[in-house]
Design a protein around this motif. Sequence first.
Motif, PDB file in Angstrom:
ATOM      1  N   VAL A   1      36.220  41.414  49.908  1.00  0.00           N
ATOM      2  CA  VAL A   1      36.342  40.048  49.386  1.00  0.00           C
ATOM      3  C   VAL A   1      35.203  39.774  48.410  1.00  0.00           C
ATOM      4  CG1 VAL A   1      36.176  37.588  49.998  1.00  0.00           C
ATOM      5  CG2 VAL A   1      37.631  39.123  51.355  1.00  0.00           C
ATOM      6  N   GLU A   2      34.001  40.161  48.772  1.00  0.00           N
ATOM      7  CA  GLU A   2      32.843  39.935  47.900  1.00  0.00           C
ATOM      8  C   GLU A   2      32.988  40.687  46.582  1.00  0.00           C
ATOM      9  OE1 GLU A   2      29.573  40.963  50.488  1.00  0.00           O
ATOM     10  OE2 GLU A   2      29.638  38.986  51.472  1.00  0.00           O
ATOM     11  N   ARG A   3      33.513  41.897  46.628  1.00  0.00           N
ATOM     12  CA  ARG A   3      33.720  42.669  45.399  1.00  0.00           C
ATOM     13  C   ARG A   3      34.767  41.990  44.513  1.00  0.00           C
ATOM     14  NH1 ARG A   3      34.298  48.796  47.600  1.00  0.00           N
ATOM     15  NH2 ARG A   3      34.402  49.325  45.381  1.00  0.00           N
ATOM     16  N   LEU A   4      35.822  41.512  45.124  1.00  0.00           N
ATOM     17  CA  LEU A   4      36.885  40.826  44.393  1.00  0.00           C
ATOM     18  C   LEU A   4      36.360  39.540  43.770  1.00  0.00           C
ATOM     19  CD1 LEU A   4      39.935  41.038  43.799  1.00  0.00           C
ATOM     20  CD2 LEU A   4      40.350  39.880  45.969  1.00  0.00           C
ATOM     21  N   GLN A   5      35.578  38.800  44.513  1.00  0.00           N
ATOM     22  CA  GLN A   5      35.054  37.531  44.010  1.00  0.00           C
ATOM     23  C   GLN A   5      33.944  37.714  42.980  1.00  0.00           C
ATOM     24  OE1 GLN A   5      34.190  35.650  47.810  1.00  0.00           O
ATOM     25  NE2 GLN A   5      36.112  34.499  47.724  1.00  0.00           N
ATOM     26  N   ALA A   6      33.314  38.876  42.955  1.00  0.00           N
ATOM     27  CA  ALA A   6      32.255  39.146  41.980  1.00  0.00           C
ATOM     28  C   ALA A   6      32.805  39.628  40.638  1.00  0.00           C
ATOM     29  CB  ALA A   6      31.286  40.195  42.534  1.00  0.00           C
ATOM     30  N   ALA A   7      34.081  39.920  40.579  1.00  0.00           N
ATOM     31  CA  ALA A   7      34.680  40.498  39.370  1.00  0.00           C
ATOM     32  C   ALA A   7      35.067  39.427  38.357  1.00  0.00           C
ATOM     33  CB  ALA A   7      35.905  41.325  39.744  1.00  0.00           C
ATOM     34  N   ASP A   8      34.898  39.774  37.082  1.00  0.00           N
ATOM     35  CA  ASP A   8      35.369  38.932  35.986  1.00  0.00           C
ATOM     36  C   ASP A   8      36.749  39.385  35.516  1.00  0.00           C
ATOM     37  OD1 ASP A   8      32.846  37.389  35.540  1.00  0.00           O
ATOM     38  OD2 ASP A   8      32.083  39.413  35.157  1.00  0.00           O
ATOM     39  N   ALA A   9      37.115  40.604  35.902  1.00  0.00           N
ATOM     40  CA  ALA A   9      38.398  41.181  35.506  1.00  0.00           C
ATOM     41  C   ALA A   9      38.828  42.168  36.588  1.00  0.00           C
ATOM     42  CB  ALA A   9      38.275  41.900  34.161  1.00  0.00           C
ATOM     43  N   MET A  10      40.122  42.503  36.566  1.00  0.00           N
ATOM     44  CA  MET A  10      40.637  43.462  37.544  1.00  0.00           C
ATOM     45  C   MET A  10      41.688  44.346  36.883  1.00  0.00           C
ATOM     46  SD  MET A  10      42.213  42.837  41.372  1.00  0.00           S
ATOM     47  CE  MET A  10      43.494  41.712  40.842  1.00  0.00           C
ATOM     48  N   VAL A  11      41.608  45.638  37.209  1.00  0.00           N
ATOM     49  CA  VAL A  11      42.615  46.601  36.759  1.00  0.00           C
ATOM     50  C   VAL A  11      43.105  47.345  37.993  1.00  0.00           C
ATOM     51  CG1 VAL A  11      43.125  48.617  35.319  1.00  0.00           C
ATOM     52  CG2 VAL A  11      41.495  46.879  34.511  1.00  0.00           C
ATOM     53  N   MET A  12      44.408  47.323  38.207  1.00  0.00           N
ATOM     54  CA  MET A  12      45.027  48.058  39.311  1.00  0.00           C
ATOM     55  C   MET A  12      45.630  49.338  38.749  1.00  0.00           C
ATOM     56  SD  MET A  12      46.954  44.780  41.064  1.00  0.00           S
ATOM     57  CE  MET A  12      47.625  45.661  42.467  1.00  0.00           C
ATOM     58  N   VAL A  13      45.386  50.466  39.422  1.00  0.00           N
ATOM     59  CA  VAL A  13      45.968  51.749  39.026  1.00  0.00           C
ATOM     60  C   VAL A  13      46.652  52.319  40.263  1.00  0.00           C
ATOM     61  CG1 VAL A  13      45.539  54.033  38.074  1.00  0.00           C
ATOM     62  CG2 VAL A  13      44.086  52.110  37.366  1.00  0.00           C
ATOM     63  N   PHE A  14      47.985  52.469  40.181  1.00  0.00           N
ATOM     64  CA  PHE A  14      48.726  52.905  41.353  1.00  0.00           C
ATOM     65  C   PHE A  14      50.080  53.492  40.955  1.00  0.00           C
ATOM     66  CE2 PHE A  14      49.956  48.570  40.463  1.00  0.00           C
ATOM     67  CZ  PHE A  14      51.324  48.541  40.684  1.00  0.00           C
ATOM     68  N   PRO A  15      50.630  54.361  41.796  1.00  0.00           N
ATOM     69  CA  PRO A  15      51.990  54.841  41.581  1.00  0.00           C
ATOM     70  C   PRO A  15      52.970  53.880  42.254  1.00  0.00           C
ATOM     71  CG  PRO A  15      51.048  55.978  43.437  1.00  0.00           C
ATOM     72  CD  PRO A  15      49.974  55.066  42.910  1.00  0.00           C
ATOM     73  N   VAL A  16      54.183  53.871  41.749  1.00  0.00           N
ATOM     74  CA  VAL A  16      55.254  53.133  42.417  1.00  0.00           C
ATOM     75  C   VAL A  16      56.013  54.138  43.266  1.00  0.00           C
ATOM     76  CG1 VAL A  16      57.426  51.885  42.086  1.00  0.00           C
ATOM     77  CG2 VAL A  16      55.438  51.362  40.652  1.00  0.00           C
ATOM     78  N   TRP A  17      56.029  53.884  44.562  1.00  0.00           N
ATOM     79  CA  TRP A  17      56.741  54.751  45.499  1.00  0.00           C
ATOM     80  C   TRP A  17      57.823  53.940  46.190  1.00  0.00           C
ATOM     81  CZ3 TRP A  17      51.608  56.925  47.889  1.00  0.00           C
ATOM     82  CH2 TRP A  17      51.102  57.924  47.040  1.00  0.00           C
ATOM     83  N   ASN A  18      59.058  54.446  46.133  1.00  0.00           N
ATOM     84  CA  ASN A  18      60.189  53.740  46.732  1.00  0.00           C
ATOM     85  C   ASN A  18      60.261  52.303  46.228  1.00  0.00           C
ATOM     86  OD1 ASN A  18      61.136  55.906  48.481  1.00  0.00           O
ATOM     87  ND2 ASN A  18      59.182  55.591  49.546  1.00  0.00           N
ATOM     88  N   PHE A  19      59.990  52.145  44.946  1.00  0.00           N
ATOM     89  CA  PHE A  19      60.011  50.852  44.261  1.00  0.00           C
ATOM     90  C   PHE A  19      59.116  49.824  44.937  1.00  0.00           C
ATOM     91  CE2 PHE A  19      63.795  53.085  42.902  1.00  0.00           C
ATOM     92  CZ  PHE A  19      63.580  53.073  41.538  1.00  0.00           C
ATOM     93  N   GLY A  20      57.943  50.307  45.382  1.00  0.00           N
ATOM     94  CA  GLY A  20      56.941  49.422  45.966  1.00  0.00           C
ATOM     95  C   GLY A  20      55.553  49.988  45.776  1.00  0.00           C
ATOM     96  N   TYR A  21      54.562  49.228  46.261  1.00  0.00           N
ATOM     97  CA  TYR A  21      53.180  49.696  46.237  1.00  0.00           C
ATOM     98  C   TYR A  21      53.003  50.826  47.236  1.00  0.00           C
ATOM     99  CZ  TYR A  21      51.800  45.062  44.318  1.00  0.00           C
ATOM    100  OH  TYR A  21      51.642  43.931  43.570  1.00  0.00           O
TER     101      TYR A  21
END
Length: 192
Positions: A70-90
């Motif tokens: 939570v602290e890392r998320l709240q300290a960010a000015d921006a966010m980039v998610m990098v992930f594969p789509v598996w079975n049409f989901g996260y």
Amino acid sequence: MRVLVLFAHPCPESFNAAVHNVVVETLETKGWDVDDCDLNAEDFYPVLSELERREYHDTPSNIDKVRPYVERLQAADAMVMVFPVWNFGYPAILKGFIDRVFLPGVSFHLADGGIRPGLTNIKKFAACTTYGGTRFRAFLNGDPPRKCVTRHIWYACGMPKKRYIPLYDMNNNQTPALEAHLDRVRREMEAF
């Protein structure tokens, strides 16, 4: 400016890992302070426990078990998610991160019978993802990851500037298409 990069693929030799590397290297080169959160390498536990679910709405004690994230998320000015789509989901680890960390009082606030964004510190947002299937197959299945990222996560972040950078048909792409996608990711992160 600090950017949180959420990476969710278990295999370091994967194409998704190559995308992740391009994202991190390019952002660092552009002067971003990168908080590289590799959920698998950090052994993030994705299962929302019975107790966590029972305490879900008990702010602020609901964040106790995931406070560092939570602290890392709240300290960010921006966010980039990098992930594969598996079975049409996260991937499960990313879905679990969202379930356990995007909590009331963190990613949203309940007010006057409605929901208000909680991560308004995020001013820029992007997702880089790969699909095994074609764009048409994703469309036929409703493309849940695209909708979750460009609607749910985007709203939780206060509707900042966003980019969704997919590569479809991973199962059939050849080297030129893969290299072109890495170049696209690099250009997007340079402009980020």
